[in-house]
Design an enzyme around this catalytic site. Sequence first.
Site, PDB file in Angstrom:
ATOM      1  N   SER A 253      15.320  40.154  54.302  1.00 25.41           N
ATOM      2  CA  SER A 253      15.975  38.871  54.084  1.00 25.41           C
ATOM      3  C   SER A 253      16.215  38.602  52.611  1.00 25.41           C
ATOM      4  O   SER A 253      15.616  39.229  51.743  1.00 25.41           O
ATOM      5  CB  SER A 253      15.108  37.754  54.648  1.00 25.41           C
ATOM      6  OG  SER A 253      13.988  37.568  53.798  1.00 25.41           O
ATOM      7  N   LYS A 254      17.070  37.654  52.359  1.00 23.89           N
ATOM      8  CA  LYS A 254      17.405  37.322  50.981  1.00 23.89           C
ATOM      9  C   LYS A 254      16.195  36.828  50.196  1.00 23.89           C
ATOM     10  O   LYS A 254      16.098  37.017  48.994  1.00 23.89           O
ATOM     11  CB  LYS A 254      18.478  36.238  50.969  1.00 23.89           C
ATOM     12  CG  LYS A 254      19.845  36.790  51.281  1.00 23.89           C
ATOM     13  CD  LYS A 254      20.904  35.706  51.277  1.00 23.89           C
ATOM     14  CE  LYS A 254      22.258  36.287  51.636  1.00 23.89           C
ATOM     15  NZ  LYS A 254      23.098  35.395  52.399  1.00 23.89           N
TER      16      LYS A 254
END
Length: 488
Positions: A253-254
């Site tokens: 994920s970011k």
Amino acid sequence: MSAPVRTRFAPSPTGDLHVGGLRTALFQWAFVKANGGELVLRIEDTDQSRYVEGSVESICEGLRWLGIEWDEGPEVGGPHGPYVQSERLEKYHAVAAELQARGRAYRCFCTAERLAQLRKDQQKDGLAPGYDGRCRQIPPEEAEERARTEPSVLRFRMDRTGVTTLPDLIRGDVTFQNSLQDDFVILKSDGFPTYHLAMLVDDHDMEITHVVRAEEWLASGPKHLQLYEAMDWPAPHFAHLPVLVDSKGRKLSKREADVAALDYRDRGYLPEAMLNFLAFLGWSLDDHTTHITAGEFARVFTLDRVVPNPAFFDVERLDALNGHYIRALAPEAWREHVAGWLDRDLPANIPRPLDADLVTAVAPLLQERVTRLDEVAGLVRFLFALPDYPAELLTERIGGDTGLAARTLEAAIAAVEGVAPEAWAPEPVEAALRSLQDALDLKLRKFVSVLYVAIMGAPRGIPLFDSVALLGRDEALDRLRAARAKLA
RNA sequence: GGCGCGUUCGUCUAGAGGCCUAGGACACCGCCCUUUCAAGGCGGAGAUCGCGGGUUCGAAUCCCGCACGCGCUACCA
């Protein structure tokens, strides 16, 4: 003549190309190449609210960075276009109507509130959440009448009996109980299809034979299979790739990691390193191959050598690979990289264009001590301007021995002065500095750090003798004297 | 909660009943080389194959159960 293998990469234009998506595209590309097939790039923009301007260009750029070319799709066209779903709405509506005619789709007028309440109740009762089918009962004529004035969606009528088995090329048969399925939305109230419908229509139209996608899609397999069945269309083969995870084992994920593919390019990773790294995330050739080129990968790739378990995106390995490919670069190619990164990263107050001869001379000194291209400028910067450094740095590696530092610098000044201006070259400079061993009666390594600091402002860096030579006699002498003065 | 997938050195993986006293690579440690830092060479440590039962002369490999992790569970893809 059997139909050629065709697969598609179908990203949503919701932002930058994700490294996980890049990996998926890479495997699809290799699969298609290895089988003499075709790769289709299709933009899935059925969720208007998530559209991000410039995404398509960025996705194309990301793919091309690794050398992934698509046979059909945006920017290249093809016989099955358009390749952007928002431009294919009539096709989805036509199939939706057909599904309705076949009694496999119906209008639903349930509000978001009712749906939310329904989910809440189901969760409270420990039931599987899902649409309860309330609107199934509405007679079609009445539904169409209401649809004229009321917002509605179209739902697919799932067969809730028996099981649906999805033959997955990587995991084998995966079986789902149909009783646990629910009637999902295929056409939203804004007239756009959901992913499920759009995928069905496009994959069929575009003659996709193999759906290769990430594992997160596995659970919606039954929906897709039943959709194909309802239309009497043959289903494609499916292969669900393992997901890429972060250090905590979660889907990348970011928040946890850098996931934008192009950011890696911008931080100095070579495409061949990224490709090599990604290729072995979930796939392997044999028990010993660790390096592979794009061409080789596209020749030997097979889905049956893809493992089903998640893979950690380990940047340390990427770094190792990047260093490897940097060192493998031909001198001229390497010089070009150095020139480009120096031009990009060196302070703006250093006049451009940069001294080409100087760039050519330093490039070889950099090649085997750099793992990322963005480190280049930091190592070379001193050639253009001496960074300020505290006097203590001069004696940091010699146990704070100021006396030794002073003697070293004085001897160095004398030695360098001994090299005539017209004889200035790396070899004489090296000989002069090596002579300090006798002058100081110490091994070079015992005091050389003092000279590194004086010359480049750091106790380590590219080779000293070459650096002094590159700096020129006057500048080198100035720096040595300045260092000596700092000690006083 | 339900369903699904997954589980071999820290990491990515090899392994499809005996070739495994489990192989390779990255990372790690040591030595060598050496003008720093690297690079390179050599060597080392590191997995009782998630756990528990079976099946078998023999299991990391087959079967069952459990545990844990992750994914999905939207008018997002």
